[in-house]
Motif scaffolding. Sequence first.
Motif, PDB file in Angstrom:
ATOM      1  N   ALA A 125      -8.397   2.704   7.866  1.00  0.00           N
ATOM      2  CA  ALA A 125      -9.438   1.764   7.465  1.00  0.00           C
ATOM      3  C   ALA A 125      -9.494   0.672   8.524  1.00  0.00           C
ATOM      4  CB  ALA A 125      -9.131   1.160   6.096  1.00  0.00           C
ATOM      5  N   ALA A 126     -10.691   0.387   9.038  1.00  0.00           N
ATOM      6  CA  ALA A 126     -10.795  -0.576  10.127  1.00  0.00           C
ATOM      7  C   ALA A 126     -12.067  -1.400  10.014  1.00  0.00           C
ATOM      8  CB  ALA A 126     -10.764   0.139  11.479  1.00  0.00           C
ATOM      9  N   VAL A 127     -11.980  -2.663  10.423  1.00  0.00           N
ATOM     10  CA  VAL A 127     -13.158  -3.512  10.581  1.00  0.00           C
ATOM     11  C   VAL A 127     -13.784  -3.130  11.915  1.00  0.00           C
ATOM     12  CG1 VAL A 127     -14.015  -5.870  10.759  1.00  0.00           C
ATOM     13  CG2 VAL A 127     -12.069  -5.362   9.254  1.00  0.00           C
ATOM     14  N   ALA A 128     -14.963  -2.530  11.879  1.00  0.00           N
ATOM     15  CA  ALA A 128     -15.547  -1.906  13.066  1.00  0.00           C
ATOM     16  C   ALA A 128     -16.195  -2.915  13.998  1.00  0.00           C
ATOM     17  CB  ALA A 128     -16.575  -0.855  12.657  1.00  0.00           C
ATOM     18  N   VAL A 129     -16.126  -2.601  15.287  1.00  0.00           N
ATOM     19  CA  VAL A 129     -16.898  -3.279  16.319  1.00  0.00           C
ATOM     20  C   VAL A 129     -17.922  -2.270  16.820  1.00  0.00           C
ATOM     21  CG1 VAL A 129     -16.833  -4.403  18.576  1.00  0.00           C
ATOM     22  CG2 VAL A 129     -14.948  -4.736  16.963  1.00  0.00           C
TER      23      VAL A 129
END
Length: 355
Positions: A125-129
Amino acid sequence: MRPTVHDIAANAGVSLATVDRVLNGRPGVRAVTRARVEAAIRSLGYVRDMAAANLAKGRIYPLVFIVPAGENPFMRGLEAEVRAAVDRSAFERTRISIVNVPPFDPAALVAAIDAAIAAGVAGIAAVAVDAPEVAAAICRARTAGIAFVTLVSDLANSGRDHFCGVDNVAAGRTAGSLMARFLGARPGPVAVLAGSMRVRDHRERLEGFRIMMAEAGGGRPVLDVLEGQDDPELAEALIAKCLENNPDLAGIYSLGAGNGGLVAALAAAGRDDLCVIAHELTAPTRAGLESGLIDAVLNQDAGHEVRSAIRTLRAKADGLPVIEAQERIRIDIFIKENLPPESGVAPPPAVPDEH
């Protein structure tokens, strides 16, 4: 009743051990016998309950959460929710780790994703750029059979499995609608403070806000975006200069973080006459609401997002469907009069989320 492994064994004329070997792809079964078991599975319409199977085998799901570092209060709250999930992980058959990367840094995010792939985790799970190299890294994870969800900021065309966050265009439209209602016929432009236009959630919020300024706001001018990099000191300097250069300013929409700087600049200038709308209920925005320097805050539930990410990653690892209604993240609107009590990380709910 749903067919069971006992029905398969009886239909194929084999033992339960043989059925188990076929279902789990283990050796030691003759080709003709394997074919007979597979034919029985098809004829009976047997669908394996992977969640139950993994529970019986005591499977543990190694999950990685990649969260931006820095002083962004919302991200620190999100990380606190992940750490609370770590404390619950033994009961949820998960093993959760947290990786911090510099905010708005595609290369650092790619490196973290590739490291998780190399470690053979079950889900990321990642906060996307929003960058092509990030999308490519997500594709590598999916090719490796690793479930992937984006948190807070999406990357829709990357092949990710699910997005755990609010509809950011709708959030921007909501902010624009509130701004238009609060300002009424008052003249003057509106300023926009963002973190970075490199993340999709900020761009989508701006898109929705501009649409509503053109429609409900009667074409009210929206100034060029101020990119504060979610840094309070930079945000304070940008807002102070904006106030100085635009004495007729009517409102400010803060669609990112750095709101401690926004509140400080407004207080220093004595500008409690502006309509100010911000995102995420954090210590700075709460202080702004209580002092009257911020009129409304749009909030997303970080705890719900983390729990949703864990449920989704486990479902994908088991090949099960995601319950969309359960995983929908709502947009809350807070004003001074309906502020909830201050608290730390909330315990997990007794019943499943139904937002």
